[in-house]
Design an enzyme around this catalytic site. Structure first.
Site, PDB file in Angstrom:
ATOM      1  N   HIS A  64       0.812  -1.211   0.000  1.00 47.66           N
ATOM      2  CA  HIS A  64       0.000   0.000   0.000  1.00 47.66           C
ATOM      3  C   HIS A  64       0.849   1.267   0.000  1.00 47.66           C
ATOM      4  O   HIS A  64       0.399   2.299  -0.513  1.00 47.66           O
ATOM      5  CB  HIS A  64      -0.935   0.003   1.216  1.00 47.66           C
ATOM      6  CG  HIS A  64      -2.154  -0.842   1.032  1.00 47.66           C
ATOM      7  ND1 HIS A  64      -2.164  -2.187   1.293  1.00 47.66           N
ATOM      8  CD2 HIS A  64      -3.392  -0.531   0.584  1.00 47.66           C
ATOM      9  CE1 HIS A  64      -3.378  -2.671   1.032  1.00 47.66           C
ATOM     10  NE2 HIS A  64      -4.140  -1.693   0.600  1.00 47.66           N
ATOM     11  N   GLY A  65       2.011   1.220   0.540  1.00 47.96           N
ATOM     12  CA  GLY A  65       2.824   2.433   0.545  1.00 47.96           C
ATOM     13  C   GLY A  65       4.187   2.219   1.172  1.00 47.96           C
ATOM     14  O   GLY A  65       4.376   1.361   2.033  1.00 47.96           O
TER      15      GLY A  65
END
Length: 472
Positions: A326-327
């Site tokens: 996700h990041g």
């Protein structure tokens, strides 16, 4: 272009009309037109990154063909590893290079070595996490011999680059999606009508729920020091709803756009905030990603058919990778770790009873749903904040700093929209026979559509705010 932008409002009908009126004679014309349309759509964001998209599609297509031509397991494994290195290598460079450099610097500082390494000004190509996973699913499935390799490069490229799902999914899987491009699509009025309804409802939850909530949430989170714990608690709860409305709205628009072109994209959300456990939440939230991790990482690690300690480790590994997917930040890793901890704790507390919780509405389930919602809301704080320190500050204030919450006029239309969303999700969850948009009565169907369009135009935030998951 955003799927809620005026440009897309012109782009999609144009593609739809040309696709069915001119290019519907055979699958080759259909796939060629879809490919050109998808490349044009992606070039609208940044044409320079088209090279990466084509490398991903081309490399996985070629490697899939090569795997079909060799029978030795070692040779097939070498080709699979080549595909992983090439595609995950590009993903790692563009998404994680600076994070890994900063993490290595932080690690050295723990040992008293204060050395600074230069980072690079790298622009993250939009959608790279999504189309990379779609393409890799093909190579992995060809290696496992669960899908036949295709020799139709046009069909394969159309599958990988399909514009509705290109930027933020749903993540397409070759086993279910690729066969649709290998045959001519025939126009279906019912499928097109279903697609329009999905787009309409997706626009509602994005523009009237997510974007209206975003006005208040951004105001609060952009100045955390100026707000008390009660306000931050309210903003955190509302962010839980915002991210659901934002991402599910995108998914619905993408799925609806696909149906207009004769392509069935996978379901991505199934009313996740009616989940009675965090384990169930992950069966309902971002389904295409969850099943990807389950099939290609969790099961190969042994899944749940191992000792509890090994299962707990498998769960932790999958969610740490999910957080990193996700990041590139510690906050996302912590977010993943928290979800793994909650799932492990649930299994220890419930045991085999975890699978036998009744799904009917009852006081016990109402309590479970509320508890699950609160736990998930807590983890979203780390997901939303830019740094671990900021997330801890928010949680600390929520626990210790009480007072009157800051309220804003933007909450009025957002609250009404949330009520509509909740009612629809509740009806879909427990009374699936009630459908206004799909009513058998023509008057009810059209009246509902007109009312929904009017509501979106009157109450929605029409400034073209980007989708939250574009950054992933």
């Amino acid at each position: 272009m955003s799927l809620t932008s005026f440009n897309y409002l012109l782009f999609l009908p144009t593609v739809f009309l040309l696709y069915w009126l001119i290019f519907s004679r055979n699958k080759t014309l259909q796939n060629a037109f879809l490919l050109v349309s998808s490349l044009a759509f992606y070039a609208f964001w940044d044409w320079k990154f088209l090279v990466l998209l084509l490398i991903t599609a081309g490399s996985t297509f070629y490697i899939g063909r090569r795997m079909a031509a060799v029978s030795e397991k070692k040779a097939r494994m070498a080709l699979l590893l080549l595909s992983l290195v090439v595609n995950l290598g590009m993903l790692a460079y563009f998404k994680y290079f600076n994070f890994f450099v900063d993490s290595f610097t932080d690690l050295l500082s723990l040992f008293g070595l204060h050395i600074r390494f230069s980072t690079l000004k790298i622009i993250l190509p939009v959608g790279i996490s999504f189309y990379t996973f779609s393409a890799l699913s093909y190579c992995i499935d060809v290696y496992r011999q669960t899908v036949e390799p295709t020799y139709d490069w046009l069909a394969y490229f159309a599958f990988v680059t399909f514009f509705p799902s290109l930027l933020s999914g749903p993540i397409s899987r070759a086993t279910t999606q690729l066969p649709q491009y290998c045959a001519r699509r025939v126009f279906s009025y019912d499928k097109a009508a279903t697609g329009i309804k999905a787009i309409l409802w997706g626009l509602f939850v994005k523009l009237c729920v997510a974007d209206c909530l975003g006005v208040y949430i951004d105001t609060v989170y952009d100045s955390v020091d100026e707000h008390g714990g009660t306000t931050l608690l309210l903003a955190s709860i509302l962010y839980t709803i915002q991210i659901y409305a934002d991402f599910s709205g995108y998914s619905l628009i993408a799925i609806g756009s696909g149906k207009l072109l004769g392509i069935d994209l996978p379901e991505n959300f199934r009313r996740p905030y009616f989940s009675r456990t965090v384990t169930e939440f992950w069966r309902r939230w971002h389904i295409s990603l969850t099943t990807w991790f389950r099939d290609y990482i969790y099961f190969p690690l042994g899944g749940s058919r191992v000792k509890k300690t090994r299962w707990a480790l498998n769960t932790l590994i999958v969610f740490l990778i999910s957080g990193l997917w996700h990041g590139a930040a510690y906050t996302f890793i912590i977010w993943g770790a928290l979800h793994s901890a909650l799932m492990i704790l649930e299994r220890l507390l419930y045991g085999k009873r975890l699978k036998s919780i009744p799904d009917r509405p009852c006081p016990g389930n109402a309590i479970r749903i509320i508890v699950t919602f609160c736990l998930v809301s807590l983890t979203w704080v780390f997901f939303r904040m830019g740094t671990t320190e900021e997330a801890v500050t928010v949680i600390g204030k929520i626990i210790t700093d009480f007072g009157m919450p800051f309220l804003d006029y933007s909450l009025v239309p957002a609250s009404l929209s949330m009520v509509i969303l909740f009612v629809k999700d509740y009806v879909d969850e427990y009374h699936s026979g009630i459908r206004l948009l799909s009513s058998r009565h023509t008057v009810i169907r059209y009246a509902t559509c007109v009312a929904l369009i009017s509501y979106i135009l009157l109450m929605g935030e029409l400034d073209g705010a980007s989708f939250i998951y574009f950054q992933f």
